[in-house]
Write a protein that holds these residues in place. Structure first.
Motif, mmCIF file in Angstrom:
data_model
loop_
_atom_site.group_PDB
_atom_site.id
_atom_site.type_symbol
_atom_site.label_atom_id
_atom_site.label_comp_id
_atom_site.label_asym_id
_atom_site.label_seq_id
_atom_site.Cartn_x
_atom_site.Cartn_y
_atom_site.Cartn_z
ATOM 1 N N PHE A 184 4.200 21.085 -14.419
ATOM 2 C CA PHE A 184 3.046 20.282 -14.032
ATOM 3 C C PHE A 184 3.300 18.802 -14.308
ATOM 4 N N ALA A 185 3.899 18.488 -15.437
ATOM 5 C CA ALA A 185 4.178 17.092 -15.792
ATOM 6 C C ALA A 185 5.177 16.464 -14.831
ATOM 7 N N VAL A 186 6.216 17.208 -14.471
ATOM 8 C CA VAL A 186 7.210 16.696 -13.530
ATOM 9 C C VAL A 186 6.571 16.411 -12.175
ATOM 10 N N ALA A 187 5.733 17.341 -11.707
ATOM 11 C CA ALA A 187 5.042 17.154 -10.425
ATOM 12 C C ALA A 187 4.128 15.934 -10.477
ATOM 13 N N LEU A 188 3.435 15.772 -11.597
ATOM 14 C CA LEU A 188 2.520 14.639 -11.751
ATOM 15 C C LEU A 188 3.280 13.317 -11.767
ATOM 16 N N LEU A 189 4.412 13.278 -12.448
ATOM 17 C CA LEU A 189 5.220 12.058 -12.499
ATOM 18 C C LEU A 189 5.778 11.719 -11.124
ATOM 19 N N ALA A 190 6.262 12.727 -10.398
ATOM 20 C CA ALA A 190 6.782 12.496 -9.042
ATOM 21 C C ALA A 190 5.683 11.992 -8.127
ATOM 22 N N SER A 191 4.487 12.548 -8.262
ATOM 23 C CA SER A 191 3.356 12.121 -7.434
ATOM 24 C C SER A 191 2.967 10.680 -7.734
ATOM 25 N N GLY A 192 2.875 10.346 -9.026
ATOM 26 C CA GLY A 192 2.472 8.992 -9.404
ATOM 27 C C GLY A 192 3.451 7.938 -8.955
ATOM 28 N N GLN A 193 4.739 8.198 -9.122
ATOM 29 C CA GLN A 193 5.737 7.197 -8.760
ATOM 30 C C GLN A 193 5.864 7.023 -7.255
ATOM 31 N N SER A 194 5.761 8.106 -6.507
ATOM 32 C CA SER A 194 5.841 7.979 -5.043
ATOM 33 C C SER A 194 4.636 7.243 -4.485
ATOM 34 N N SER A 195 3.482 7.373 -5.154
ATOM 35 C CA SER A 195 2.288 6.648 -4.708
ATOM 36 C C SER A 195 2.463 5.146 -4.831
ATOM 37 N N THR A 196 3.310 4.706 -5.767
ATOM 38 C CA THR A 196 3.586 3.280 -5.923
ATOM 39 C C THR A 196 4.145 2.694 -4.635
ATOM 40 N N ILE A 197 5.052 3.420 -4.017
ATOM 41 C CA ILE A 197 5.712 2.934 -2.802
ATOM 42 C C ILE A 197 4.711 2.802 -1.670
ATOM 43 N N THR A 198 3.955 3.862 -1.411
ATOM 44 C CA THR A 198 3.018 3.836 -0.289
ATOM 45 C C THR A 198 1.903 2.826 -0.521
ATOM 46 N N GLY A 199 1.464 2.668 -1.776
ATOM 47 C CA GLY A 199 0.425 1.686 -2.059
ATOM 48 C C GLY A 199 0.879 0.262 -1.794
ATOM 49 N N THR A 200 2.124 -0.024 -2.142
ATOM 50 C CA THR A 200 2.666 -1.367 -1.898
ATOM 51 C C THR A 200 2.797 -1.638 -0.407
ATOM 52 N N TYR A 201 3.304 -0.676 0.324
ATOM 53 C CA TYR A 201 3.402 -0.841 1.772
ATOM 54 C C TYR A 201 2.026 -1.077 2.395
ATOM 55 N N ALA A 202 1.051 -0.234 2.023
ATOM 56 C CA ALA A 202 -0.292 -0.374 2.584
ATOM 57 C C ALA A 202 -0.880 -1.738 2.274
ATOM 58 N N GLY A 203 -0.714 -2.199 1.028
ATOM 59 C CA GLY A 203 -1.234 -3.506 0.657
ATOM 60 C C GLY A 203 -0.615 -4.633 1.452
ATOM 61 N N GLN A 204 0.690 -4.544 1.697
ATOM 62 C CA GLN A 204 1.367 -5.583 2.455
ATOM 63 C C GLN A 204 0.878 -5.625 3.896
ATOM 64 N N TYR A 205 0.729 -4.461 4.511
ATOM 65 C CA TYR A 205 0.272 -4.404 5.898
ATOM 66 C C TYR A 205 -1.173 -4.866 6.033
ATOM 67 N N VAL A 206 -2.013 -4.498 5.065
ATOM 68 C CA VAL A 206 -3.418 -4.904 5.106
ATOM 69 C C VAL A 206 -3.545 -6.416 4.997
ATOM 70 N N MET A 207 -2.825 -7.005 4.054
ATOM 71 C CA MET A 207 -2.900 -8.458 3.876
ATOM 72 C C MET A 207 -2.344 -9.189 5.084
ATOM 73 N N GLN A 208 -1.217 -8.738 5.597
ATOM 74 C CA GLN A 208 -0.631 -9.371 6.778
ATOM 75 C C GLN A 208 -1.541 -9.219 7.989
ATOM 76 N N GLY A 209 -2.105 -8.014 8.159
ATOM 77 C CA GLY A 209 -2.903 -7.745 9.347
ATOM 78 C C GLY A 209 -4.195 -8.523 9.397
ATOM 79 N N PHE A 210 -4.939 -8.525 8.296
ATOM 80 C CA PHE A 210 -6.244 -9.186 8.284
ATOM 81 C C PHE A 210 -6.133 -10.698 8.142
ATOM 82 N N LEU A 211 -5.182 -11.165 7.340
ATOM 83 C CA LEU A 211 -5.117 -12.590 7.010
ATOM 84 C C LEU A 211 -3.919 -13.303 7.602
ATOM 85 N N ASP A 212 -3.004 -12.562 8.229
ATOM 86 C CA ASP A 212 -1.741 -13.122 8.700
ATOM 87 C C ASP A 212 -1.030 -13.814 7.538
#
Length: 543
Positions: free
Chosen positions: A329-357
């Motif tokens: 369970f701990a390994v799965a939780l760690l893998a989930s948390g770290q992979s979310s870092t990547i997708t969150g950063t991508y989403a934030g970059q696209y949102v900022m670029q898209g709305f505000l250029d």
């Protein structure tokens, strides 16, 4: 077009107005591009494989695990049907997000900037940023819990250590989006393997699990709130922006056949990734339901099940199923948390670029988002301990659910509009289904918001004057919330979008048919380029 220091051409990927910045959203070398051949072949599917798994991470992040554990502990398998409904709805919605990017060559945030007035765009951007921070909070706390389970690190120290994942992400970014897609897919299947192994330990009753999946039921006063939390954790607003942008990482043939093939393969790829995510969520609820409803639980474990969070789940699994179950369970939780870092950063970059250029360097963007998530997580973990941190995950999931309409409604409006999608517009049946799904989600949210606020006022010990004042303030806020949704629903689309599969004359004909109500954003993009992160090159503008 611009030329990098290596002499390779770069295409403009930000298309808002003619006055928008000429710098590419994400620079890329030809070697890193994923080019789809201009011929029909099932082998092309493997070139489209990847974005769906990045998107699927949002469906199996620590926030999902938290709500899944509580759903299983409190209602056994009774809320599995919510996961099934949410997964089916997610597939339809994510497919529409992918289609928007493929057909128009612009992602959802860019369409919002082009379509809505400046003030509306700023509000939508703020809401999207809040959603990203709310998504990052469970990832921060989940990683801290995982570190505590594996290495016995205190929760508040683990929260601080999650900032180091920024450095890991920066190291991975140098290898491009394709390598990240493979990494994310590996982490997804790692999570799946861990929880499928947990199923082997728990051995839930298959008949009861199937009954929970296909027989809708809401038992108990708290089941509605938990169902909304499950829904909020499953269908996330930032995921719509993310998916519509990630599909731009392929150079798709700009023909009707090429666009249709891309839409079809992206739907298949999303279905595979979301099916894996669905099975993982079902496994978590089934394990929790089986363990917490076991007849041989001691008093301490029964107490843990009454308010089960990520941290308590580790000790519960260890006591009931054994040490290795807790470690998995701990390994799965760690893998989930770290992979979310990547997708969150991508989403934030696209949102900022898209709305505000506006473009920030990825490490700055990551640190900014992570800091906003770490501060409340650290305060809650330091003062309230693990239980309070677990409650914060549920609150974050509910915030995501309430913010969903402000990303979902624009997506439904754009993909149901012929001025945006041309012949690729949603069919009448699909439009009806998606609007029904969206309406149900919004109706459930509004019902829970109003009923929860009324119960809070009725059972509070405040004076009558204070109750009246808070009531007026609260219902005014609800009225603003409803007015914002109504504005997005009722507002007619006014901007015409270029379709990548049409010729210049066909695009112009569409513009003429719109008369004064339609206008072209800009010249169509020369191609859809890979969303690889910045390389160490210096672009030089060509006159």
């Amino acid at each position: 077009m611009v030329i990098t220091g290596s002499g390779q051409p770069q295409f403009i990927t930000s298309t808002g107005t003619q006055n928008s910045s000429n710098a590419p959203l994400i620079e890329n070398s030809d070697a890193g591009q994923i080019v789809v051949p201009d011929k029909s072949s099932w082998k092309n599917f493997f070139r489209y494989l990847g974005p769906g798994f990045l998107v699927s991470i949002a469906y199996i992040d620590p926030g999902n695990f938290e709500t899944d554990l509580q759903a299983g502990a409190q209602y056994k398998y009774g809320l599995l049907w919510v996961i099934l409904v949410a997964s089916c709805a997610a597939l339809v919605i994510q497919t529409m997000a992918a289609n928007l990017g493929v057909v128009t060559g612009k992602h959802l945030a860019e369409h919002c900037r082009a379509e809505y007035p400046k003030v509306t765009n700023i509000i939508l951007w703020i809401i999207a940023e809040i959603a990203i921070v709310a998504c990052d909070i469970p990832e921060v706390i989940g990683t801290a819990f995982a570190l505590n389970m594996l290495f016995h690190i205190k929760i508040w120290i683990g929260v601080l250590l999650t900032g180091l994942s920024t450095l890991i992400l920066l190291a991975l970014q140098q290898y491009g989006i394709r390598k990240l897609e493979f990494l994310i897919a590996f982490l997804v299947f790692t999570i799946a393997a861990c929880f499928f192994a947990e199923l082997g330990y728990a051995k839930p009753d298959a008949k009861e699990v199937l009954d929970g999946l296909f027989v809708p039921q809401l038992k108990g006063s708290g089941s509605t709130g938990l169902a909304i939390s499950l829904l909020g954790a499953m269908v996330m607003p930032h995921n719509l922006f993310l998916h519509s942008a990630l599909v731009l990482s392929r150079k798709v043939p700009q023909s009707v056949r090429g666009i249709n093939e891309a839409c079809r393969f992206y739907m298949m790829e999303s279905a595979i990734a979301l099916t894996v995510a669905f099975l993982i969520n079902v496994s978590v609820i089934s394990v929790s339901g089986s363990v917490c409803n076991s007849s041989n639980l001691n008093a301490e474990d029964q107490k843990s099940c009454q308010n089960l969070d990520l941290n308590q789940a580790s000790f519960l699994l260890k006591n009931v199923l054994g040490k290795w179950s807790s470690k998995l369970f701990a390994v799965a939780l760690l893998a989930s948390g770290q992979s979310s870092t990547i997708t969150g950063t991508y989403a934030g970059q696209y949102v900022m670029q898209g709305f505000l250029d506006l473009r920030l360097k990825p490490w700055i963007r990551n640190m900014l988002t992570r800091s906003l998530a770490i501060v409340p997580s650290l305060i809650v973990a330091a003062i309230g301990g693990p239980n309070a941190a677990g409650e914060l995950i549920i609150i974050a999931s509910m915030i995501l659910s309430f913010e969903l309409p402000f990303a979902l409604v624009p997506l439904l409006k754009f993909t149901s509009s012929k001025t945006k999608m041309g012949t690729h517009v949603n069919s009448i049946m699909l439009s009806a289904i998606t609007w029904i799904i969206g309406s149900l989600i919004m109706a459930i949210n509004i019902y829970y918001l109003v009923s929860g606020f009324i119960n809070l006022l009725v059972h509070s010990h405040l004076s009558l004057v204070a109750k009246v004042f808070l009531g007026m303030l609260g219902f005014s806020g609800i009225a603003v919330y409803l007015a914002g949704i109504a504005y997005l629903v009722l507002r007619k689309n006014k901007k015409l979008s270029h379709l990548l599969s049409l010729t210049a004359s066909e695009n112009q004909q569409m513009a003429n048919e719109q008369g004064n109500n339609g206008s072209l954003y800009s010249l169509p993009r020369e191609d859809i380029v890979s969303m690889q992160l910045p390389q160490r090159t210096t672009p030089v503008d060509l006159d």
